[in-house]
Design a protein around this motif. Structure first.
Motif, PDB file in Angstrom:
ATOM      1  N   ASN A  53       0.804  -1.221   0.000  1.00  0.00           N
ATOM      2  CA  ASN A  53       0.000   0.000   0.000  1.00  0.00           C
ATOM      3  C   ASN A  53       0.835   1.268   0.000  1.00  0.00           C
ATOM      4  O   ASN A  53       0.295   2.362  -0.111  1.00  0.00           O
ATOM      5  CB  ASN A  53      -0.937   0.023   1.214  1.00  0.00           C
ATOM      6  CG  ASN A  53      -1.949  -1.097   1.180  1.00  0.00           C
ATOM      7  OD1 ASN A  53      -2.404  -1.494   0.106  1.00  0.00           O
ATOM      8  ND2 ASN A  53      -2.297  -1.623   2.337  1.00  0.00           N
ATOM      9  N   ASP A  54       2.143   1.143   0.141  1.00  0.00           N
ATOM     10  CA  ASP A  54       2.992   2.323   0.257  1.00  0.00           C
ATOM     11  C   ASP A  54       4.327   2.045  -0.407  1.00  0.00           C
ATOM     12  O   ASP A  54       5.206   1.413   0.181  1.00  0.00           O
ATOM     13  CB  ASP A  54       3.169   2.707   1.724  1.00  0.00           C
ATOM     14  CG  ASP A  54       3.911   4.028   1.891  1.00  0.00           C
ATOM     15  OD1 ASP A  54       4.254   4.639   0.863  1.00  0.00           O
ATOM     16  OD2 ASP A  54       4.135   4.444   3.031  1.00  0.00           O
ATOM     17  N   VAL A  59      10.683  -2.055   3.192  1.00  0.00           N
ATOM     18  CA  VAL A  59      10.752  -3.061   4.251  1.00  0.00           C
ATOM     19  C   VAL A  59      12.159  -3.623   4.367  1.00  0.00           C
ATOM     20  O   VAL A  59      12.723  -3.744   5.463  1.00  0.00           O
ATOM     21  CB  VAL A  59       9.742  -4.197   3.981  1.00  0.00           C
ATOM     22  CG1 VAL A  59       9.850  -5.279   5.048  1.00  0.00           C
ATOM     23  CG2 VAL A  59       8.321  -3.639   3.920  1.00  0.00           C
ATOM     24  N   VAL A  60      12.748  -3.972   3.241  1.00  0.00           N
ATOM     25  CA  VAL A  60      14.093  -4.550   3.238  1.00  0.00           C
ATOM     26  C   VAL A  60      14.673  -4.395   1.841  1.00  0.00           C
ATOM     27  O   VAL A  60      13.939  -4.290   0.853  1.00  0.00           O
ATOM     28  CB  VAL A  60      14.040  -6.048   3.634  1.00  0.00           C
ATOM     29  CG1 VAL A  60      13.290  -6.863   2.591  1.00  0.00           C
ATOM     30  CG2 VAL A  60      15.430  -6.610   3.864  1.00  0.00           C
ATOM     31  N   GLY A  61      16.013  -4.379   1.758  1.00  0.00           N
ATOM     32  CA  GLY A  61      16.677  -4.328   0.464  1.00  0.00           C
ATOM     33  C   GLY A  61      17.272  -5.684   0.120  1.00  0.00           C
ATOM     34  O   GLY A  61      17.793  -6.373   1.007  1.00  0.00           O
ATOM     35  N   LEU A  62      17.168  -6.078  -1.151  1.00  0.00           N
ATOM     36  CA  LEU A  62      17.759  -7.354  -1.577  1.00  0.00           C
ATOM     37  C   LEU A  62      19.218  -7.098  -1.950  1.00  0.00           C
ATOM     38  O   LEU A  62      19.556  -6.887  -3.115  1.00  0.00           O
ATOM     39  CB  LEU A  62      16.962  -7.920  -2.760  1.00  0.00           C
ATOM     40  CG  LEU A  62      15.441  -8.066  -2.560  1.00  0.00           C
ATOM     41  CD1 LEU A  62      14.820  -8.798  -3.747  1.00  0.00           C
ATOM     42  CD2 LEU A  62      15.121  -8.807  -1.268  1.00  0.00           C
ATOM     43  N   ASP A  63      20.089  -7.134  -0.927  1.00  0.00           N
ATOM     44  CA  ASP A  63      21.466  -6.677  -1.102  1.00  0.00           C
ATOM     45  C   ASP A  63      22.454  -7.796  -1.430  1.00  0.00           C
ATOM     46  O   ASP A  63      23.543  -7.521  -1.941  1.00  0.00           O
ATOM     47  CB  ASP A  63      21.941  -5.963   0.182  1.00  0.00           C
ATOM     48  CG  ASP A  63      21.067  -4.754   0.503  1.00  0.00           C
ATOM     49  OD1 ASP A  63      20.608  -4.096  -0.444  1.00  0.00           O
ATOM     50  OD2 ASP A  63      20.834  -4.482   1.695  1.00  0.00           O
ATOM     51  N   GLU A  64      22.106  -9.046  -1.125  1.00  0.00           N
ATOM     52  CA  GLU A  64      23.065 -10.132  -1.322  1.00  0.00           C
ATOM     53  C   GLU A  64      22.601 -11.016  -2.472  1.00  0.00           C
ATOM     54  O   GLU A  64      21.550 -11.654  -2.417  1.00  0.00           O
ATOM     55  CB  GLU A  64      23.198 -10.962  -0.038  1.00  0.00           C
ATOM     56  CG  GLU A  64      23.700 -10.135   1.154  1.00  0.00           C
ATOM     57  CD  GLU A  64      23.898 -10.989   2.393  1.00  0.00           C
ATOM     58  OE1 GLU A  64      24.594 -12.024   2.281  1.00  0.00           O
ATOM     59  OE2 GLU A  64      23.348 -10.626   3.452  1.00  0.00           O
ATOM     60  N   ASP A  65      23.415 -11.064  -3.528  1.00  0.00           N
ATOM     61  CA  ASP A  65      23.033 -11.766  -4.748  1.00  0.00           C
ATOM     62  C   ASP A  65      22.878 -13.267  -4.554  1.00  0.00           C
ATOM     63  O   ASP A  65      22.120 -13.921  -5.283  1.00  0.00           O
ATOM     64  CB  ASP A  65      24.056 -11.505  -5.855  1.00  0.00           C
ATOM     65  CG  ASP A  65      23.969 -10.079  -6.398  1.00  0.00           C
ATOM     66  OD1 ASP A  65      22.974  -9.397  -6.082  1.00  0.00           O
ATOM     67  OD2 ASP A  65      24.875  -9.665  -7.138  1.00  0.00           O
ATOM     68  N   ASN A  66      23.613 -13.843  -3.589  1.00  0.00           N
ATOM     69  CA  ASN A  66      23.578 -15.308  -3.425  1.00  0.00           C
ATOM     70  C   ASN A  66      22.456 -15.768  -2.498  1.00  0.00           C
ATOM     71  O   ASN A  66      22.256 -16.970  -2.315  1.00  0.00           O
ATOM     72  CB  ASN A  66      24.922 -15.827  -2.907  1.00  0.00           C
ATOM     73  CG  ASN A  66      25.265 -15.243  -1.542  1.00  0.00           C
ATOM     74  OD1 ASN A  66      24.776 -14.192  -1.162  1.00  0.00           O
ATOM     75  ND2 ASN A  66      26.127 -15.944  -0.790  1.00  0.00           N
ATOM     76  N   ARG A  67      21.706 -14.835  -1.915  1.00  0.00           N
ATOM     77  CA  ARG A  67      20.599 -15.201  -1.036  1.00  0.00           C
ATOM     78  C   ARG A  67      19.350 -15.479  -1.880  1.00  0.00           C
ATOM     79  O   ARG A  67      19.165 -14.903  -2.953  1.00  0.00           O
ATOM     80  CB  ARG A  67      20.289 -14.073  -0.056  1.00  0.00           C
ATOM     81  CG  ARG A  67      21.399 -13.801   0.952  1.00  0.00           C
ATOM     82  CD  ARG A  67      21.458 -14.900   1.993  1.00  0.00           C
ATOM     83  NE  ARG A  67      22.367 -14.554   3.087  1.00  0.00           N
ATOM     84  CZ  ARG A  67      22.620 -15.350   4.126  1.00  0.00           C
ATOM     85  NH1 ARG A  67      22.012 -16.548   4.196  1.00  0.00           N
ATOM     86  NH2 ARG A  67      23.442 -14.975   5.065  1.00  0.00           N
ATOM     87  N   ASP A  76       3.175 -12.177  -0.469  1.00  0.00           N
ATOM     88  CA  ASP A  76       2.292 -11.854  -1.592  1.00  0.00           C
ATOM     89  C   ASP A  76       1.900 -10.375  -1.575  1.00  0.00           C
ATOM     90  O   ASP A  76       1.617  -9.800  -0.520  1.00  0.00           O
ATOM     91  CB  ASP A  76       1.013 -12.702  -1.532  1.00  0.00           C
ATOM     92  CG  ASP A  76       1.223 -14.098  -2.106  1.00  0.00           C
ATOM     93  OD1 ASP A  76       2.184 -14.280  -2.886  1.00  0.00           O
ATOM     94  OD2 ASP A  76       0.436 -14.998  -1.769  1.00  0.00           O
ATOM     95  N   TRP A  77       1.869  -9.783  -2.766  1.00  0.00           N
ATOM     96  CA  TRP A  77       1.379  -8.437  -3.048  1.00  0.00           C
ATOM     97  C   TRP A  77       2.240  -7.331  -2.451  1.00  0.00           C
ATOM     98  O   TRP A  77       1.792  -6.179  -2.327  1.00  0.00           O
ATOM     99  CB  TRP A  77      -0.083  -8.270  -2.627  1.00  0.00           C
ATOM    100  CG  TRP A  77      -0.932  -9.396  -3.100  1.00  0.00           C
ATOM    101  CD1 TRP A  77      -1.694 -10.223  -2.356  1.00  0.00           C
ATOM    102  CD2 TRP A  77      -1.057  -9.864  -4.454  1.00  0.00           C
ATOM    103  NE1 TRP A  77      -2.297 -11.175  -3.127  1.00  0.00           N
ATOM    104  CE2 TRP A  77      -1.927 -10.975  -4.438  1.00  0.00           C
ATOM    105  CE3 TRP A  77      -0.527  -9.472  -5.680  1.00  0.00           C
ATOM    106  CZ2 TRP A  77      -2.280 -11.680  -5.585  1.00  0.00           C
ATOM    107  CZ3 TRP A  77      -0.871 -10.173  -6.820  1.00  0.00           C
ATOM    108  CH2 TRP A  77      -1.740 -11.256  -6.778  1.00  0.00           C
ATOM    109  N   GLN A  78       3.481  -7.688  -2.086  1.00  0.00           N
ATOM    110  CA  GLN A  78       4.421  -6.627  -1.780  1.00  0.00           C
ATOM    111  C   GLN A  78       4.989  -6.098  -3.099  1.00  0.00           C
ATOM    112  O   GLN A  78       4.712  -6.618  -4.178  1.00  0.00           O
ATOM    113  CB  GLN A  78       5.535  -7.136  -0.874  1.00  0.00           C
ATOM    114  CG  GLN A  78       5.088  -7.358   0.575  1.00  0.00           C
ATOM    115  CD  GLN A  78       6.250  -7.694   1.487  1.00  0.00           C
ATOM    116  OE1 GLN A  78       7.080  -8.546   1.179  1.00  0.00           O
ATOM    117  NE2 GLN A  78       6.291  -7.039   2.643  1.00  0.00           N
TER     118      GLN A  78
END
Length: 235
Positions: A53-54, A59-67, A76-78
């Motif tokens: 909704n915003d 919420v979080v950053g996808l910073d690690e490529d191997n994760r 769902d729906w983020q």
């Protein structure tokens, strides 16, 4: 049993779409898929997970490529917000940035000569400022010396036929844009209305006893009622 896929919205400067991803893919694999969706090269992608909704609430950053995607708890729906860290080397933003687009400009003179323009349409159909000029509401209304309540006789084209009655109204009307009208209640039912024209009541009289005429057709005087014998005209 935990779900193995997730439905999310992918958002970039030029795109927005709904996608489904496997939670077991790595961030590196996700970036390869997102390049095809957003046009942002893999090395330039910065991916943030936002509330559905915003978009501004990260919420979080996808910073690690191997994760894996599931490691970050994506639900769902983020929103997966893809930011281009080096837009100068990609096409990012060019679809929505119109600052570099050459504008088409037409001079007033050239526009006035066109026959397929709105201006030409208005001129042909006399619309707006090209409509015929009507008399201004501020134009002085000529004075008419016909007192309401006075007896009168209306000009008639028939010999020996006197249309007599009483003046009930003198003034401007809604059914005619200009000039003064005189409303008369005839002594006999030889009129056209009951003092009402186009749903507006100017005076009240019996049916077919009312009429509106111009002042120059009205003669004011001591005219007694003259009875008309309609039976003589019936066969």
């Amino acid at each position: 049993m935990s779900p193995s896929t997730v439905n999310v919205f992918v958002v970039s400067l030029d795109t927005r779409s709904e996608r489904r991803f496997d939670l077991h893919i790595t961030v590196e694999q996700l970036k390869a898929k997102l390049e095809l969706i957003t046009g942002v090269p893999v090395p330039n992608q910065q991916i943030s997970v936002c509330d559905g909704n915003d978009e501004s609430h990260i919420v979080v950053g996808l910073d690690e490529d191997n994760r894996s995607l599931g490691f970050y708890g994506v639900r769902d729906w983020q929103i997966l917000k893809v930011t281009d860290t080096n837009p100068s080397v990609s096409l990012t933003g060019q679809l929505t940035d119109v600052s570099q687009v050459e504008k088409f400009e037409l001079s007033k003179e050239a526009y006035a000569e066109r026959q397929d323009s709105v201006l030409a349409y208005k001129q042909r159909n006399k619309v707006g400022r090209f409509a015929p000029k009507v008399e201004s509401a501020n134009t002085p209304v000529p004075r008419v010396d016909i007192p309401v309540g006075s007896r009168c006789e209306v000009e008639s084209a028939e010999d020996n036929f006197h249309k007599r009655g009483t003046v009930r109204f003198v003034g401007q009307t809604a059914f005619a844009p200009t000039g003064i009208w005189v409303g008369i209640e005839y002594d006999e039912p030889i009129g056209k209305n009951d003092g009402c024209v186009q749903r507006q009541q100017y005076f009240t009289c019996g049916p077919s006893h009312g009429v509106f005429v111009r002042p120059d057709r009205v003669l004011i005087g001591d005219f007694p009622p003259e009875e008309i014998d309609f039976d003589d005209e019936e066969l």
